[in-house]
Motif scaffolding. Structure first.
Motif, PDB file in Angstrom:
ATOM      1  N   ARG A 221       0.826  -1.208   0.000  1.00 29.53           N
ATOM      2  CA  ARG A 221       0.000   0.000   0.000  1.00 29.53           C
ATOM      3  C   ARG A 221       0.861   1.259   0.000  1.00 29.53           C
ATOM      4  O   ARG A 221       0.618   2.194  -0.774  1.00 29.53           O
ATOM      5  N   ALA A 222       1.865   1.282   0.874  1.00 29.00           N
ATOM      6  CA  ALA A 222       2.650   2.504   1.054  1.00 29.00           C
ATOM      7  C   ALA A 222       3.430   2.875  -0.197  1.00 29.00           C
ATOM      8  O   ALA A 222       3.606   4.060  -0.496  1.00 29.00           O
ATOM      9  N   TYR A 223       3.896   1.875  -0.952  1.00 28.06           N
ATOM     10  CA  TYR A 223       4.733   2.149  -2.123  1.00 28.06           C
ATOM     11  C   TYR A 223       3.958   1.963  -3.432  1.00 28.06           C
ATOM     12  O   TYR A 223       4.545   1.868  -4.500  1.00 28.06           O
ATOM     13  N   GLN A 224       2.625   1.898  -3.290  1.00 24.41           N
ATOM     14  CA  GLN A 224       1.710   1.928  -4.435  1.00 24.41           C
ATOM     15  C   GLN A 224       2.053   0.870  -5.483  1.00 24.41           C
ATOM     16  O   GLN A 224       2.072   1.143  -6.683  1.00 24.41           O
ATOM     17  N   LEU A 225       2.300  -0.339  -5.009  1.00 22.71           N
ATOM     18  CA  LEU A 225       2.469  -1.463  -5.911  1.00 22.71           C
ATOM     19  C   LEU A 225       1.090  -1.944  -6.348  1.00 22.71           C
ATOM     20  O   LEU A 225       0.094  -1.723  -5.656  1.00 22.71           O
ATOM     21  N   PRO A 226       0.992  -2.590  -7.517  1.00 18.47           N
ATOM     22  CA  PRO A 226      -0.308  -3.133  -7.926  1.00 18.47           C
ATOM     23  C   PRO A 226      -0.833  -4.114  -6.875  1.00 18.47           C
ATOM     24  O   PRO A 226      -0.049  -4.767  -6.176  1.00 18.47           O
ATOM     25  N   ASP A 227      -2.155  -4.199  -6.780  1.00 21.70           N
ATOM     26  CA  ASP A 227      -2.744  -5.120  -5.805  1.00 21.70           C
ATOM     27  C   ASP A 227      -2.542  -6.566  -6.258  1.00 21.70           C
ATOM     28  O   ASP A 227      -2.932  -6.933  -7.377  1.00 21.70           O
ATOM     29  N   PRO A 228      -1.961  -7.406  -5.389  1.00 19.40           N
ATOM     30  CA  PRO A 228      -1.849  -8.827  -5.713  1.00 19.40           C
ATOM     31  C   PRO A 228      -3.050  -9.590  -5.163  1.00 19.40           C
ATOM     32  O   PRO A 228      -3.938  -9.005  -4.527  1.00 19.40           O
ATOM     33  N   VAL A 229      -3.075 -10.882  -5.379  1.00 17.00           N
ATOM     34  CA  VAL A 229      -3.956 -11.755  -4.612  1.00 17.00           C
ATOM     35  C   VAL A 229      -3.112 -12.295  -3.457  1.00 17.00           C
ATOM     36  O   VAL A 229      -1.931 -12.608  -3.623  1.00 17.00           O
ATOM     37  N   TRP A 230      -3.728 -12.359  -2.272  1.00 14.65           N
ATOM     38  CA  TRP A 230      -2.972 -12.657  -1.058  1.00 14.65           C
ATOM     39  C   TRP A 230      -3.162 -14.096  -0.606  1.00 14.65           C
ATOM     40  O   TRP A 230      -4.262 -14.646  -0.686  1.00 14.65           O
ATOM     41  N   ASN A 231      -2.079 -14.679  -0.090  1.00 14.65           N
ATOM     42  CA  ASN A 231      -2.128 -15.991   0.573  1.00 14.65           C
ATOM     43  C   ASN A 231      -2.875 -17.025  -0.273  1.00 14.65           C
ATOM     44  O   ASN A 231      -3.978 -17.453   0.068  1.00 14.65           O
ATOM     45  N   VAL A 232      -2.252 -17.408  -1.365  1.00 15.46           N
ATOM     46  CA  VAL A 232      -2.902 -18.339  -2.290  1.00 15.46           C
ATOM     47  C   VAL A 232      -1.992 -19.539  -2.553  1.00 15.46           C
ATOM     48  O   VAL A 232      -0.773 -19.495  -2.345  1.00 15.46           O
ATOM     49  N   ASP A 233      -2.621 -20.620  -3.017  1.00 13.24           N
ATOM     50  CA  ASP A 233      -1.904 -21.798  -3.507  1.00 13.24           C
ATOM     51  C   ASP A 233      -1.908 -21.761  -5.025  1.00 13.24           C
ATOM     52  O   ASP A 233      -2.919 -21.376  -5.651  1.00 13.24           O
ATOM     53  N   LEU A 234      -0.798 -22.143  -5.610  1.00 14.06           N
ATOM     54  CA  LEU A 234      -0.686 -22.231  -7.064  1.00 14.06           C
ATOM     55  C   LEU A 234      -0.709 -23.702  -7.472  1.00 14.06           C
ATOM     56  O   LEU A 234      -0.134 -24.554  -6.792  1.00 14.06           O
ATOM     57  N   ARG A 235      -1.373 -23.968  -8.620  1.00 12.50           N
ATOM     58  CA  ARG A 235      -1.497 -25.347  -9.088  1.00 12.50           C
ATOM     59  C   ARG A 235      -1.590 -25.341 -10.605  1.00 12.50           C
ATOM     60  O   ARG A 235      -2.213 -24.448 -11.206  1.00 12.50           O
ATOM     61  N   LEU A 236      -0.959 -26.314 -11.236  1.00 12.71           N
ATOM     62  CA  LEU A 236      -1.149 -26.492 -12.670  1.00 12.71           C
ATOM     63  C   LEU A 236      -2.536 -27.057 -12.923  1.00 12.71           C
ATOM     64  O   LEU A 236      -3.033 -27.869 -12.132  1.00 12.71           O
ATOM     65  N   PRO A 237      -3.196 -26.633 -13.987  1.00 13.14           N
ATOM     66  CA  PRO A 237      -4.531 -27.173 -14.272  1.00 13.14           C
ATOM     67  C   PRO A 237      -4.501 -28.696 -14.365  1.00 13.14           C
ATOM     68  O   PRO A 237      -3.773 -29.265 -15.168  1.00 13.14           O
ATOM     69  N   GLY A 238      -5.262 -29.335 -13.489  1.00 13.47           N
ATOM     70  CA  GLY A 238      -5.307 -30.791 -13.488  1.00 13.47           C
ATOM     71  C   GLY A 238      -4.019 -31.438 -13.036  1.00 13.47           C
ATOM     72  O   GLY A 238      -3.865 -32.661 -13.145  1.00 13.47           O
ATOM     73  N   GLY A 239      -3.095 -30.645 -12.531  1.00 19.00           N
ATOM     74  CA  GLY A 239      -1.796 -31.190 -12.152  1.00 19.00           C
ATOM     75  C   GLY A 239      -1.515 -31.027 -10.670  1.00 19.00           C
ATOM     76  O   GLY A 239      -2.390 -30.702  -9.879  1.00 19.00           O
ATOM     77  N   PRO A 240      -0.247 -31.234 -10.298  1.00 18.28           N
ATOM     78  CA  PRO A 240       0.117 -31.201  -8.882  1.00 18.28           C
ATOM     79  C   PRO A 240       0.176 -29.768  -8.363  1.00 18.28           C
ATOM     80  O   PRO A 240       0.322 -28.819  -9.138  1.00 18.28           O
ATOM     81  N   PRO A 241       0.078 -29.598  -7.055  1.00 17.23           N
ATOM     82  CA  PRO A 241       0.218 -28.261  -6.472  1.00 17.23           C
ATOM     83  C   PRO A 241       1.656 -27.769  -6.601  1.00 17.23           C
ATOM     84  O   PRO A 241       2.609 -28.551  -6.565  1.00 17.23           O
ATOM     85  N   LEU A 242       1.775 -26.462  -6.739  1.00 17.78           N
ATOM     86  CA  LEU A 242       3.092 -25.842  -6.828  1.00 17.78           C
ATOM     87  C   LEU A 242       3.517 -25.217  -5.505  1.00 17.78           C
ATOM     88  O   LEU A 242       4.661 -24.778  -5.376  1.00 17.78           O
ATOM     89  N   GLY A 243       2.591 -25.161  -4.548  1.00 15.47           N
ATOM     90  CA  GLY A 243       2.907 -24.589  -3.244  1.00 15.47           C
ATOM     91  C   GLY A 243       2.199 -23.275  -3.005  1.00 15.47           C
ATOM     92  O   GLY A 243       1.610 -22.682  -3.921  1.00 15.47           O
ATOM     93  N   GLY A 244       2.264 -22.812  -1.780  1.00 13.85           N
ATOM     94  CA  GLY A 244       1.613 -21.564  -1.397  1.00 13.85           C
ATOM     95  C   GLY A 244       2.564 -20.389  -1.479  1.00 13.85           C
ATOM     96  O   GLY A 244       3.777 -20.532  -1.321  1.00 13.85           O
ATOM     97  N   VAL A 245       1.995 -19.208  -1.752  1.00  7.38           N
ATOM     98  CA  VAL A 245       2.773 -17.969  -1.780  1.00  7.38           C
ATOM     99  C   VAL A 245       2.005 -16.917  -0.993  1.00  7.38           C
ATOM    100  O   VAL A 245       0.788 -16.995  -0.827  1.00  7.38           O
TER     101      VAL A 245
END
Length: 323
Positions: A221-245
């Motif tokens: 917020r303070a440095y006006q970076l674009p808004d991300p999505v917070w606390n999410v898991d990434l996964r390939l479609p139909g594939g294994p999880p890539l982990g949380g970020v």
């Protein structure tokens, strides 16, 4: 020189020192004899001996500050209290910990002195000798042990897990210090094996993590970076999880993770980074300590990664789900 002279003239507030508390050594330097000091400190006299070799220049009860100054003068009389510092619950009270009673409610004042000092507990003063005397922090003009050391000395005397947990939680949540510094001090003091401490230290990691996440939100917020999505898991479609970020910018293919406090997690994060970056996603690791102390520099790291993403090949499509 008479005692009246001392109170009206010689014992002024020199060098910022409140001389309502003085050592017998100082009084003799100012011209008083041992007999005069004894006369004024007799029962019912105008003054009182508050600790061995330390005099309170009035007959009423000492204030909280006078108790602390007397303890420091008892621990290091010749140096005017220098070479000793307040530690334990008394230091935490001076740091304004709300989970600690105010000084007036503490029965004892803990002081830390060099190992070579042969000094016993006296009155309401508990002496802690150490081979590694830390550099003191000035708190309202009084030398105090750094918060992690003061915590360790306080916890060493506590037998209640809830009380230990309350101190550790406040230390991190109120920004007095980070959990890693407290863990190092508890380990150095040999306290981590104690059941009361072992059951409470998990709160350090939890609070450290929560504070780091708050600082990450504040930095974006303070440095006006674009808004991300917070606390999410990434996964390939139909594939294994890539982990949380902790934060992910889907349009840029940039993910942020907070550095793990546990070294054992680094091998997992290294594998995750290798896998994710093979898909064209940039992984950025941010230090919780640098988020606290150098937020602008950490924001610049993220901004650089976001800007560089426009020059890279598009990242692979991944599914993003709440963590």
């Amino acid at each position: 020189m008479t005692a009246n002279d001392l109170t009206s003239h010689a014992l002024d507030r020199r060098d910022g020192c409140d001389e309502t508390v003085v050592t017998f050594h100082r009084l003799r330097e100012l011209g008083m004899t041992a007999a005069q000091i004894g006369e004024y400190c007799r029962p019912g006299g105008r003054w009182q001996q508050i600790l061995p070799g330390v005099c309170l220049l009035h007959s009423g009860p000492p204030s909280s500050e006078e108790r602390v100054r007397a303890a420091l003068l008892y621990a290091a009389p010749v140096g005017g209290g220098r070479g000793a510092m307040v530690t334990g619950l008394a230091a935490l009270a001076l740091y304004r910990f709300t989970s600690v009673p105010p000084l007036i409610g503490l029965p004892m004042i803990d002081v830390l002195v060099p190992w070579q000092r042969r000094l016993r507990d006296a009155g309401d003063v508990t002496v802690h000798r150490t081979r590694e005397l830390p550099y003191p922090t000035d708190v309202v003009g009084l030398p105090c042990a750094p918060v992690p050391r003061a915590l360790a000395d306080a916890i060493a005397e506590l037998g209640d897990t809830d009380a230990v947990r309350a101190l550790l939680t406040e230390a991190v949540r109120s920004g007095h210090c980070d959990g890693a510094a407290v863990l190092r001090e508890l380990s150095r003091a040999g306290l981590l094996h104690r059941p009361t401490v072992r059951r409470a230290v998990d709160v350090l990691r939890t609070e450290d993590r929560a504070m780091a996440e708050q600082r990450l939100y504040a930095m974006v917020r303070a440095y006006q970076l674009p808004d991300p999505v917070w606390n999410v898991d990434l996964r390939l479609p139909g594939g294994p999880p890539l982990g949380g970020v902790d934060a992910y910018w889907p349009d840029h293919g940039v993910a942020v993770c907070l550095d793990p406090a546990d070294d054992a997690l680094w091998s997992y994060y290294a594998r995750q980074r290798e896998h994710v970056e093979a898909l064209g996603i940039t992984m950025v690791f941010l230090s919780p300590v640098k988020l606290r102390d150098a937020a602008a520099q950490q924001a610049a790291v993220v901004r650089t990664a976001l800007m560089a993403s426009g020059e890279a090949d598009p990242a692979a499509y991944v599914v993003v789900t709440p963590r």
